[in-house]
Design a protein around this motif. Structure first.
Motif, PDB file in Angstrom:
ATOM      1  N   ASP A 184      -6.346   9.975  -4.516  1.00 40.94           N
ATOM      2  CA  ASP A 184      -5.865   9.879  -5.909  1.00 40.94           C
ATOM      3  C   ASP A 184      -6.872  10.399  -6.919  1.00 40.94           C
ATOM      4  O   ASP A 184      -6.499  10.929  -7.968  1.00 40.94           O
ATOM      5  CB  ASP A 184      -5.555   8.413  -6.241  1.00 40.94           C
ATOM      6  CG  ASP A 184      -4.415   7.886  -5.394  1.00 40.94           C
ATOM      7  OD1 ASP A 184      -3.271   8.310  -5.624  1.00 40.94           O
ATOM      8  OD2 ASP A 184      -4.677   7.081  -4.478  1.00 40.94           O
TER       9      ASP A 184
ATOM     10  N   LYS B 145      -4.451  14.709  -4.754  1.00 37.49           N
ATOM     11  CA  LYS B 145      -3.025  14.844  -5.095  1.00 37.49           C
ATOM     12  C   LYS B 145      -2.864  15.742  -6.315  1.00 37.49           C
ATOM     13  O   LYS B 145      -3.793  15.870  -7.124  1.00 37.49           O
ATOM     14  CB  LYS B 145      -2.452  13.458  -5.407  1.00 37.49           C
ATOM     15  CG  LYS B 145      -2.369  12.602  -4.164  1.00 37.49           C
ATOM     16  CD  LYS B 145      -1.820  11.232  -4.481  1.00 37.49           C
ATOM     17  CE  LYS B 145      -1.852  10.387  -3.223  1.00 37.49           C
ATOM     18  NZ  LYS B 145      -1.633   8.968  -3.473  1.00 37.49           N
TER      19      LYS B 145
ATOM     20  N   ASP C  83      -5.370   2.589  -5.735  1.00 36.99           N
ATOM     21  CA  ASP C  83      -5.601   4.036  -5.566  1.00 36.99           C
ATOM     22  C   ASP C  83      -6.782   4.270  -4.623  1.00 36.99           C
ATOM     23  O   ASP C  83      -7.651   3.398  -4.463  1.00 36.99           O
ATOM     24  CB  ASP C  83      -5.964   4.687  -6.917  1.00 36.99           C
ATOM     25  CG  ASP C  83      -4.727   5.141  -7.684  1.00 36.99           C
ATOM     26  OD1 ASP C  83      -3.604   4.941  -7.191  1.00 36.99           O
ATOM     27  OD2 ASP C  83      -4.910   5.690  -8.795  1.00 36.99           O
TER      28      ASP C  83
ATOM     29  N   LYS D 259      -3.540  16.352   0.072  1.00 37.59           N
ATOM     30  CA  LYS D 259      -2.986  15.524  -1.019  1.00 37.59           C
ATOM     31  C   LYS D 259      -2.996  14.023  -0.683  1.00 37.59           C
ATOM     32  O   LYS D 259      -2.009  13.326  -0.896  1.00 37.59           O
ATOM     33  CB  LYS D 259      -1.553  15.986  -1.367  1.00 37.59           C
ATOM     34  CG  LYS D 259      -1.427  17.484  -1.619  1.00 37.59           C
ATOM     35  CD  LYS D 259      -2.157  17.920  -2.879  1.00 37.59           C
ATOM     36  CE  LYS D 259      -2.221  19.408  -3.079  1.00 37.59           C
ATOM     37  NZ  LYS D 259      -3.430  19.894  -3.735  1.00 37.59           N
ATOM     38  N   SER D 260      -4.120  13.553  -0.111  1.00 32.03           N
ATOM     39  CA  SER D 260      -4.186  12.151   0.321  1.00 32.03           C
ATOM     40  C   SER D 260      -5.060  11.283  -0.591  1.00 32.03           C
ATOM     41  O   SER D 260      -5.130  10.068  -0.423  1.00 32.03           O
ATOM     42  CB  SER D 260      -4.745  12.090   1.747  1.00 32.03           C
ATOM     43  OG  SER D 260      -5.993  12.768   1.822  1.00 32.03           O
TER      44      SER D 260
ATOM     45  N   LYS E 104       0.831  -1.206   0.000  1.00 38.31           N
ATOM     46  CA  LYS E 104       0.000   0.000   0.000  1.00 38.31           C
ATOM     47  C   LYS E 104       0.865   1.255   0.000  1.00 38.31           C
ATOM     48  O   LYS E 104       1.889   1.308   0.663  1.00 38.31           O
ATOM     49  CB  LYS E 104      -0.908  -0.001   1.226  1.00 38.31           C
ATOM     50  CG  LYS E 104      -1.970  -1.061   1.115  1.00 38.31           C
ATOM     51  CD  LYS E 104      -3.160  -0.742   1.971  1.00 38.31           C
ATOM     52  CE  LYS E 104      -4.323  -1.624   1.515  1.00 38.31           C
ATOM     53  NZ  LYS E 104      -5.417  -1.644   2.428  1.00 38.31           N
ATOM     54  N   LYS E 105       0.417   2.261  -0.776  1.00 39.29           N
ATOM     55  CA  LYS E 105       1.193   3.490  -0.879  1.00 39.29           C
ATOM     56  C   LYS E 105       1.054   4.331   0.392  1.00 39.29           C
ATOM     57  O   LYS E 105       1.908   5.088   0.739  1.00 39.29           O
ATOM     58  CB  LYS E 105       0.713   4.299  -2.086  1.00 39.29           C
ATOM     59  CG  LYS E 105       1.174   3.689  -3.392  1.00 39.29           C
ATOM     60  CD  LYS E 105       0.639   4.463  -4.569  1.00 39.29           C
ATOM     61  CE  LYS E 105      -0.818   4.130  -4.785  1.00 39.29           C
ATOM     62  NZ  LYS E 105      -1.380   4.674  -6.003  1.00 39.29           N
ATOM     63  N   ASN E 106      -0.067   4.213   1.081  1.00 44.61           N
ATOM     64  CA  ASN E 106      -0.228   4.837   2.396  1.00 44.61           C
ATOM     65  C   ASN E 106      -1.250   3.997   3.142  1.00 44.61           C
ATOM     66  O   ASN E 106      -1.804   3.046   2.601  1.00 44.61           O
ATOM     67  CB  ASN E 106      -0.657   6.313   2.268  1.00 44.61           C
ATOM     68  CG  ASN E 106      -1.948   6.450   1.516  1.00 44.61           C
ATOM     69  OD1 ASN E 106      -2.846   5.643   1.696  1.00 44.61           O
ATOM     70  ND2 ASN E 106      -2.051   7.449   0.661  1.00 44.61           N
ATOM     71  N   SER E 107      -1.486   4.379   4.400  1.00 51.29           N
ATOM     72  CA  SER E 107      -2.243   3.451   5.241  1.00 51.29           C
ATOM     73  C   SER E 107      -3.750   3.719   5.255  1.00 51.29           C
ATOM     74  O   SER E 107      -4.458   3.134   6.047  1.00 51.29           O
ATOM     75  CB  SER E 107      -1.698   3.539   6.667  1.00 51.29           C
ATOM     76  OG  SER E 107      -1.851   4.884   7.080  1.00 51.29           O
ATOM     77  N   ILE E 108      -4.257   4.594   4.389  1.00 51.20           N
ATOM     78  CA  ILE E 108      -5.690   4.905   4.418  1.00 51.20           C
ATOM     79  C   ILE E 108      -6.501   3.660   4.039  1.00 51.20           C
ATOM     80  O   ILE E 108      -6.223   2.995   3.042  1.00 51.20           O
ATOM     81  CB  ILE E 108      -6.012   6.072   3.456  1.00 51.20           C
ATOM     82  CG1 ILE E 108      -5.352   7.354   3.958  1.00 51.20           C
ATOM     83  CG2 ILE E 108      -7.514   6.269   3.316  1.00 51.20           C
ATOM     84  CD1 ILE E 108      -5.556   8.561   3.078  1.00 51.20           C
ATOM     85  N   GLU E 109      -7.491   3.367   4.900  1.00 47.30           N
ATOM     86  CA  GLU E 109      -8.365   2.218   4.636  1.00 47.30           C
ATOM     87  C   GLU E 109      -9.650   2.698   3.969  1.00 47.30           C
ATOM     88  O   GLU E 109     -10.078   3.832   4.196  1.00 47.30           O
ATOM     89  CB  GLU E 109      -8.757   1.544   5.962  1.00 47.30           C
ATOM     90  CG  GLU E 109      -7.598   0.992   6.771  1.00 47.30           C
ATOM     91  CD  GLU E 109      -6.990  -0.252   6.158  1.00 47.30           C
ATOM     92  OE1 GLU E 109      -7.680  -0.906   5.339  1.00 47.30           O
ATOM     93  OE2 GLU E 109      -5.825  -0.549   6.480  1.00 47.30           O
TER      94      GLU E 109
END
Ligand SMILES: C[S@@+](CC[C@H](N)C(=O)[O-])C[C@H]1O[C@@H](n2cnc3c(N)ncnc32)[C@H](O)[C@@H]1O
Length: 247
Positions: A29, A87, A201, A26-27, A3-8
């Motif tokens: 896509d 973003k 994304d 900018k969180s 995962k590119k970041n931890s947002i679920e």
């Protein structure tokens, strides 16, 4: 794929602009959404039998019945949040009534978006309302923007992608958990998500209604965030997404 970041993936039964204010800069896509078209007063002033039409056509919660100036101000504040959370080079798709396209483009440009095109969704089996006296309305449009850049993710897979999509209106098989008056068909949402996003994304729908964008995103291996004010519609979306886990 890591995962590119931890947002679920997540759903909210809340007001969208306020909720988006809690998201990090900018969180996100991609934003694909279908806000109220603000046609309530317009129809009322034309003596349209709105009550009857609404049952079939309009999502009348939230911003649909506002005076134009108030709707415009709400759209302005919402678009400022879209610009902040999306973003750089992220895509924004806004479904809209064709008569409002110019207003939305102006507001989005003021908020920092680059206008790409206005696409048409043609419904192959629209309700043949007033067919003996006028052209039957069979189109809606989607307005395509890129945030702070002139182009973003675009997978044409070697094909010429026309800004024109066709499908039936939302089939009954997609309304098993309840009906939403302006529910979008999954086939249209999937075409947009496949072309405009990458696997994993985060796709945000801030006016999610019955959750069609989120369902399509989940089916295609994207993460999703859905926000809906109306509890009944929120519950439909939740049930549709939960059902995908049982398959
Ligand atoms: C045009 S409908 C979206 C339908 C959706 N595309 C679907 O397939 O079901 C717009 C939705 O936005 C919701 N809504 C209106 N104002 C809102 C707000 N300020 N925050 C969150 N949701 C809102 C309405 O309740 C309505 O369900």
């Amino acid at each position: 794929m890591p995962k590119k970041n931890s947002i679920e993936s997540q759903l909210y039964n809340t007001e969208c602009t306020e909720t988006m204010r809690t998201f990090a800069d900018k969180s996100i896509d991609c934003i694909i959404t279908d806000p109220p078209y603000n046609l309530g007063l317009f129809m009322h002033n034309r003596n349209t039998n709105l009550k009857k039409m609404r049952e079939n056509q309009f999502a009348y919660a939230g911003w649909d019945n506002l005076e134009f100036d108030e709707w415009q101000q709400n759209m302005r504040l919402w678009l400022q949040e879209c610009n902040r959370v999306l973003k750089k080079k992220g895509t924004l798709i806004i479904f809209m009534a064709i008569i409002k396209v110019g207003d939305v483009i102006k507001l989005a440009e003021e908020a920092g978006f680059y206008y790409k095109t206005t696409g048409i969704w043609h419904k192959t089996n629209p309700m043949p309302r007033n067919m003996k006296i006028q052209y039957v309305n069979s189109t809606e449009c989607w307005i395509y923007f890129v945030n702070e850049g002139t182009s973003g993710t675009f997978h044409n897979n070697g094909k010429v992608c026309h800004d024109f999509m066709e499908s039936s209106v939302c089939p009954g098989s997609e309304k098993k958990f309840g009906k939403h008056p302006t529910q979008k068909p999954l086939s249209i949402m999937k075409q947009l998500i496949e072309t405009l996003t990458n696997p994993d994304d985060i796709v945000l729908d801030s006016f999610m209604g019955s959750g069609s964008t989120c369902v399509a995103a989940k089916q295609l291996g994207r993460r999703y965030i859905g926000i809906e004010l109306n509890e009944e519609y929120y519950n439909i979306a939740k049930a549709r997404l939960n059902a995908l886990d049982k398959k």
